[in-house]
Scaffold this motif. Sequence first.
Motif, PDB file in Angstrom:
ATOM      1  N   HIS A 299       0.826  -1.215   0.000  1.00 45.65           N
ATOM      2  CA  HIS A 299       0.000   0.000   0.000  1.00 45.65           C
ATOM      3  C   HIS A 299       0.857   1.261   0.000  1.00 45.65           C
ATOM      4  O   HIS A 299       0.390   2.336  -0.379  1.00 45.65           O
ATOM      5  CB  HIS A 299      -0.928   0.003   1.214  1.00 45.65           C
ATOM      6  N   PHE A 300       2.109   1.157   0.421  1.00 46.02           N
ATOM      7  CA  PHE A 300       3.010   2.306   0.431  1.00 46.02           C
ATOM      8  C   PHE A 300       3.241   2.825  -0.988  1.00 46.02           C
ATOM      9  O   PHE A 300       3.418   4.029  -1.209  1.00 46.02           O
ATOM     10  CB  PHE A 300       4.327   1.882   1.088  1.00 46.02           C
ATOM     11  N   ALA A 301       3.250   1.946  -1.979  1.00 45.91           N
ATOM     12  CA  ALA A 301       3.446   2.347  -3.373  1.00 45.91           C
ATOM     13  C   ALA A 301       2.133   2.481  -4.133  1.00 45.91           C
ATOM     14  O   ALA A 301       2.049   3.243  -5.104  1.00 45.91           O
ATOM     15  CB  ALA A 301       4.349   1.336  -4.089  1.00 45.91           C
ATOM     16  N   ILE A 302       1.097   1.769  -3.710  1.00 47.87           N
ATOM     17  CA  ILE A 302      -0.159   1.758  -4.466  1.00 47.87           C
ATOM     18  C   ILE A 302      -0.824   3.128  -4.440  1.00 47.87           C
ATOM     19  O   ILE A 302      -1.244   3.646  -5.487  1.00 47.87           O
ATOM     20  CB  ILE A 302      -1.107   0.684  -3.906  1.00 47.87           C
ATOM     21  N   PHE A 303      -0.919   3.752  -3.266  1.00 53.38           N
ATOM     22  CA  PHE A 303      -1.681   4.998  -3.170  1.00 53.38           C
ATOM     23  C   PHE A 303      -1.026   6.172  -3.903  1.00 53.38           C
ATOM     24  O   PHE A 303      -1.709   6.877  -4.661  1.00 53.38           O
ATOM     25  CB  PHE A 303      -1.937   5.333  -1.701  1.00 53.38           C
ATOM     26  N   PRO A 304       0.279   6.447  -3.747  1.00 53.92           N
ATOM     27  CA  PRO A 304       0.860   7.515  -4.580  1.00 53.92           C
ATOM     28  C   PRO A 304       0.854   7.182  -6.065  1.00 53.92           C
ATOM     29  O   PRO A 304       0.689   8.073  -6.908  1.00 53.92           O
ATOM     30  CB  PRO A 304       2.287   7.644  -4.033  1.00 53.92           C
TER      31      PRO A 304
END
Length: 332
Positions: A299-304
């Motif tokens: 999720h650290f990479a998915i949202f941005p």
Amino acid sequence: MTAPLDVPESASHAEPEAVAAGAGGTAIQGRSLGQIAWLRLKRDKIAMAGAGVIIFLVLVAICAPIIVKLFGHPPLEFHREMIDQETQIPKDRFGGIGWDFLFGVEPVWGRDIFSRIVYGARVSLLIAFLATLLSVGIGTILGVTAGYFGGWVDTLISRAMDVFLAFPLLVFAIALAGVVPDQAFGLSGDTLRVSLLIFIIGFFNWPYIGRIIRGQTLSLREREFVDAARSLGARGPYIIVRELLPNLMAPILIYATLLIPTNILFEAALSFLGVGVRPPTPTWGGMLADAARIYTVPHFAIFPGLAIFITVLAFNLFGDGLRDALDPRGNR
């Protein structure tokens, strides 16, 4: 032999206003080109959806402090209690996603991802809009000047375009952004980095729109209304401002709308490579760079990544719809 028809005197001498009113009794109203384009654009539901997303993102960027105060935490605030000190990842298996942290928290530092994405929208949109404004302004001025005057003026500006287009822009931007110190030109910190990115992206992108405007000007300068203006004694600057630029607004608006998402991706790429806005200031590209080091927390990479994807897609959809509305003959 048939008898002549009895035509009422009132019908044979109808007033022009009555004819214009029509059968319904309402006057026929003319529409400007702008109104016709707006009617076409409104019928394009996909383009209007893209415009709605763009307006929403702009409002989010403007109201970032209020949104973060209501729904998140300060973007630079650490929440190490959410992080497992051994693994350096969020204790919760869902990455800390919940009512307190809508998008979860970052590994290692425990900062609120939602707040950082909201504040990152300010940086990305500010740089993209101002860089586009700079490149469109320079490209329009030089393109219309080269196209109208021709001769040695056209040759000089066209060769300058070729020189700028020969630069490997990404490599040049990395080199230029990397050698500028933390204080220069009376600026420092984020102000210096944002100004530097606006200059690099905007100044070295102007030849792309300059070539388009030059080609359109070469066609428009041979039109009858330009010859009529010359016959009345109008000089070059007057013809450019009053005759050519109004007819160039459609390609300028279309290309500017399609250039903004390119600049957003370019800023994200520079921040991802570490030569954009410096940490800890939140940027979408910088968040992806941090996420690349910790691939166990998706999720650290998915949202941005979704923020960049949705923003670029919205601008492209709106730009395509705007092109169809302003230049419907170009799609035949």
